[in-house]
Design a protein around this motif. Structure first.
Motif, mmCIF file in Angstrom:
data_model
loop_
_atom_site.group_PDB
_atom_site.id
_atom_site.type_symbol
_atom_site.label_atom_id
_atom_site.label_comp_id
_atom_site.label_asym_id
_atom_site.label_seq_id
_atom_site.Cartn_x
_atom_site.Cartn_y
_atom_site.Cartn_z
ATOM 1 N N UNK A 176 51.921 36.802 29.239
ATOM 2 C CA UNK A 176 51.294 36.178 30.406
ATOM 3 C C UNK A 176 51.854 34.775 30.618
ATOM 4 N N UNK A 177 51.997 34.033 29.505
ATOM 5 C CA UNK A 177 52.502 32.661 29.618
ATOM 6 C C UNK A 177 53.944 32.667 30.128
ATOM 7 N N UNK B 28 45.417 49.147 29.544
ATOM 8 C CA UNK B 28 44.353 48.483 30.270
ATOM 9 C C UNK B 28 44.469 46.970 30.163
ATOM 10 N N UNK B 29 44.719 46.522 28.944
ATOM 11 C CA UNK B 29 44.658 45.091 28.695
ATOM 12 C C UNK B 29 45.774 44.329 29.425
ATOM 13 N N UNK C 241 45.140 44.004 33.023
ATOM 14 C CA UNK C 241 43.998 43.128 33.262
ATOM 15 C C UNK C 241 44.399 41.670 33.167
ATOM 16 N N UNK C 242 45.282 41.384 32.214
ATOM 17 C CA UNK C 242 45.727 40.008 32.060
ATOM 18 C C UNK C 242 46.647 39.611 33.212
ATOM 19 N N UNK D 100 45.821 40.372 39.511
ATOM 20 C CA UNK D 100 44.599 39.906 40.157
ATOM 21 C C UNK D 100 44.394 40.604 41.488
ATOM 22 N N UNK E 208 43.879 43.500 43.860
ATOM 23 C CA UNK E 208 43.312 44.839 43.711
ATOM 24 C C UNK E 208 44.314 45.929 44.044
ATOM 25 N N UNK F 162 46.395 47.256 41.120
ATOM 26 C CA UNK F 162 45.724 47.787 39.926
ATOM 27 C C UNK F 162 46.157 49.216 39.617
ATOM 28 N N UNK G 2 42.197 49.865 35.355
ATOM 29 C CA UNK G 2 41.629 48.568 35.701
ATOM 30 C C UNK G 2 40.685 48.692 36.892
ATOM 31 N N UNK H 224 37.427 50.043 35.782
ATOM 32 C CA UNK H 224 36.706 49.006 35.050
ATOM 33 C C UNK H 224 36.025 48.050 36.024
ATOM 34 N N UNK H 225 36.758 47.717 37.077
ATOM 35 C CA UNK H 225 36.184 46.805 38.070
ATOM 36 C C UNK H 225 34.957 47.432 38.733
#
Lengths: 285, 450
Positions: free
Chosen positions: A134-135, A217-218, A221-222, A225, A227, A230, A234, A237-238
């Motif tokens: 992510x970073x 999933x993870x 999710x990270x 953003x 929709x 997705x 995800x 989950x939302x």
């Protein structure tokens, strides 16, 4: 007498083994069965009727609700999942095959070291990599795009490991030699000769990758953003997070879960004959 | 389940902290909320020259359609929305620390002080419309989103005024009147249990601090105050102890069940099997029963909360605001949209229908959809009960700046007490201690007591 004993024993042990496998099959299939039953129920029956028996058969109504909710966003999520999983697994398998082939068939300095590093990569759970990725991605500005999920998906140390093992077993040195003698370049040798011999094992790698990305999933999710980007996991989950306010979403989450496992089942059924060929060709040797 | 969620939240926090180099700096200089002088100066309220696009993040189902309606009628002020229900506060926190907060975001009332401590909002009071909006909302909601009129940091969106859901058929069967006070409620609990050992009057979910806070609020338990440049923590008070002791008695006598999680399938199953005769809930809960227990249509009534004394009082459970976020340079347009979103009857009606929101705007309480009888509830005008409840909510109640931490500590202790290890009053003490400790950890000046 002495002839009968082993057959009786084997019958007993066979029955025991069958019984055990039968139990295990029930154990593994029970949640799936529950999901199928739950997906056919209207929301009101979920809590009020016994979970493992059918009540009203509302599957088609549930599917209709599922696909029409929020302008058909679920269809979009399904498409995204297919894009991530099919493309990711295809490209990932090719890369794994190239790497594994190189590690198995070319001798170069540092080969074993490189292989050890890749093996080490197998030990690192992908979840642990989500944060550093992510970073990196937010520094490069590709967070919240298709690439943010696609790029990490095509990397699979386990795939490379499998490809090396399979290449060593299934691609004889002699065939490569003769291909080279016939004037084929290294890439030609790989794509026309080695790849064909490797097909059954590549299917295995593809399936591993596909299922891994499909269920991931993870990472999404990270990374995501928006929709509309997705994958199914995800998205569901939302929805699940909103059931307090909109209770009817729960039925769509359940129906959506059922729909989301269908492609994986189909893929396994379609590709399992390649698996069989792989096993059979091994047995001739 | 809750473990996974916590882990995911945690990861979000880690990411948030690492994602920003300014993260640590932002944490170490908290601005105590409630202190007007420490708040960011009110930004200017000038209309923009050209077209404006606002970002609006929320968790409301169907909000995209409400926003689409606005966009159709307001070509100059376009709104892009994002649903952040996967990890509402994690995503907002990340964005704040990365300096990329949206213009507007949905924030629950109980999270407002904590985000203000992180300097998350801008004061929109330079806009005359923002200040004038006060009259449009139910008083306590305005009090909380303006931090006692020290600025305009958010517009209230929805609320969860509490009421008692009653299985009137069960009460009738046992010749019981609908209880009006908590004493009557406890007496009825005993009678129902005596008549049928499998029947409980309600359940007490120890892992739901928000629900418990609502009960405390109803009893005028003031948990936090701000004066003299510091927080006054009064989580532990006679009022809060009275609530805890009351429920402890019911639990000890096994008159309420403690094994059901709110909103879980086992909870609905217990209601379906007629094992529970009432439900203490909020306005947004009406659809839970309607949609999950359709067979019980006609058997439910909604009445005002039982009271502690003779005068009516209620609490609130849940609800949110739409906050003006840090870095918002289009306050004029944001106020316009936010005001329409949360007080225009057409918008409110859509939000109520699609997202189940119970409006915080007083005009919203008179929506046609909220003044009709509801078929599931015997065509009773249930929203009249919630509207009345809304008016009886203590306006001076305030949340603390570390509410999330305190809620977790409270839940831990409540769960222990429900399992027989300690008493509910110990949970109150634990929450008090956690409030003081967590503020101390963030260098927020706080003292116990008034």
């Amino acid at each position: 007498m002495s002839n009968q004993t082993p057959t009786r024993e084997s019958r007993v042990s066979r029955t025991a083994a069958m019984a055990l496998m039968f139990l295990l099959a029930i154990y593994f299939l029970l949640p799936l069965y529950f999901l199928i039953v739950a997906a056919t129920k209207p929301q009101g029956d979920l809590a009020s009727t016994f979970g493992l028996t059918f009540s009203h058969f509302d599957l088609f109504k549930n599917l209709d609700t599922l696909f029409s909710r929020s302008d058909g966003i679920f269809g979009r999520w399904a498409l995204n999942s297919v894009i991530y999983a099919v493309l990711g697994a295809a490209v990932g398998t090719l890369i794994s095959a190239l790497c594994g082939y190189a590690l198995a068939k070319f001798k170069f300095r540092g080969r074993e070291f490189l292989f050890s590093v890749i093996l080490g990569g197998v030990l690192v759970p992908t979840t642990a990599l989500a944060l550093p990725l992510f970073l990196l991605f937010s520094a490069t500005g590709i967070v919240n795009t298709y690439l943010a999920v696609f790029l990490p998906s095509i990397v699979s140390p386990f795939g490379v490991y499998l490809a090396r093992i399979f290449t060593a077993a299934a691609v004889p040195e002699e065939i490569l030699e003769s291909a080279r003698l016939d004037g084929a370049g290294e890439f030609r040798t790989f794509f026309s000769v080695a790849l064909k011999l490797l097909t059954p094992s590549l299917v295995t790698i593809f399936l591993f990758q596909f299922v891994g990305i499909w269920n991931n999933f993870f990472l999404p999710m990270v990374m995501l953003q928006k929709e509309s980007l997705f994958p199914i996991t995800l998205g569901l989950y939302q929805w699940n997070g909103q059931t307090a306010r909109a209770p009817l979403l729960q039925e769509s989450v359940i129906t959506g879960s059922l729909v989301s496992i269908v492609p994986v089942i189909i893929l396994f059924i379609l590709l399992q004959r390649f698996w069989r060929t792989g096993l059979a060709s091994g047995s001739i040797k | 389940m809750s473990n996974t969620v916590t882990r995911i939240r945690l990861a979000g926090v880690v990411i948030a902290a690492a994602a920003s180099t300014a993260g640590l700096a932002a944490c170490s200089s908290p601005t105590p909320s409630g202190d007007a002088s420490a708040a960011a100066p009110a930004a200017a309220c000038e209309p923009a020259k050209g077209n404006v696009t606002l970002q609006y993040w929320n968790t409301v189902p169907g909000m995209d359609q409400v926003v689409a309606l606005w966009n159709k009628n307001n070509p100059n002020i376009q709104v892009e929305m994002k649903n952040i229900s996967t990890d509402q506060y994690g995503i907002i926190g990340n964005a704040l620390k990365a300096g990329k907060a949206p213009e507007l975001a949905q924030v629950g009332y109980d999270q407002l002080p904590s985000l203000r401590t992180q300097d998350a909002f801008v004061d929109a009071s330079a806009c005359a419309d923002a200040v004038a909006a006060k009259s449009k909302f139910v008083p306590w909601t305005w009090s909380q989103s303006s931090f006692g009129d020290t600025g305009v940091f958010a517009f209230p969106q929805d609320t969860g005024p509490m009421a008692l859901f009653v299985r009137s058929d069960i009460f009738k069967k046992h010749n019981l009147e609908v209880p009006k006070t908590w004493d009557e409620y406890a007496a009825d609990a005993q009678k129902l249990h005596d008549a049928d050992p499998n029947l409980s009057i309600t359940f007490f979910d120890p892992n739901n601090a928000e629900f418990f806070n609502g009960l405390l609020w109803q009893n005028n338990a003031k948990m936090y105050g701000y004066s003299g440049d510091k927080w006054h923590v009064t989580v532990e008070s006679d009022q809060s102890k009275q609530v805890a002791e009351y429920w402890q008695k019911l639990i000890d006598a096994k008159l309420v069940r403690t094994d059901l999680a709110h909103g879980s399938t086992p909870m609905y199953a217990a209601y379906q099997k007629n094992q529970i005769a009432s439900y203490i809930g909020a306005a947004w809960g009406y659809s839970m029963f309607r949609d999950n227990l359709p067979d019980q249509s006609g058997k439910w009534s909604i009445v005002p909360m039982p009271t502690w004394g003779s005068s009516a009082a209620s609490g609130d459970w849940g609800g949110s605001t739409v906050a003006f976020m840090k870095g918002n340079t289009h306050l004029y347009e944001s106020v316009k949209f936010n005001s329409w979103l949360n007080s225009d009857p057409e918008a409110l009606a859509m939000e109520n229908k699609l997202g189940g929101l119970y409006p915080a705007a007083t005009a919203g309480l008179e929506l046609p959809a909220l003044s009709e009888g509801v078929p599931y509830y015997n065509n009773e005008k249930i929203f009249d009960v919630f509207a009345e409840s809304s008016k009886n909510i203590d306006t001076s109640f305030a949340w603390g700046p570390t509410q999330k931490t305190v809620n977790l500590a409270l839940q831990d202790a409540l769960a222990k007490a429900a399992a027989g290890d300690g008493k509910l009053t110990d949970a109150i003490s634990a929450a008090q201690a956690s409030a003081l400790k967590s503020m101390q950890d963030l260098a927020i000046p706080a003292v116990a007591g008034n």
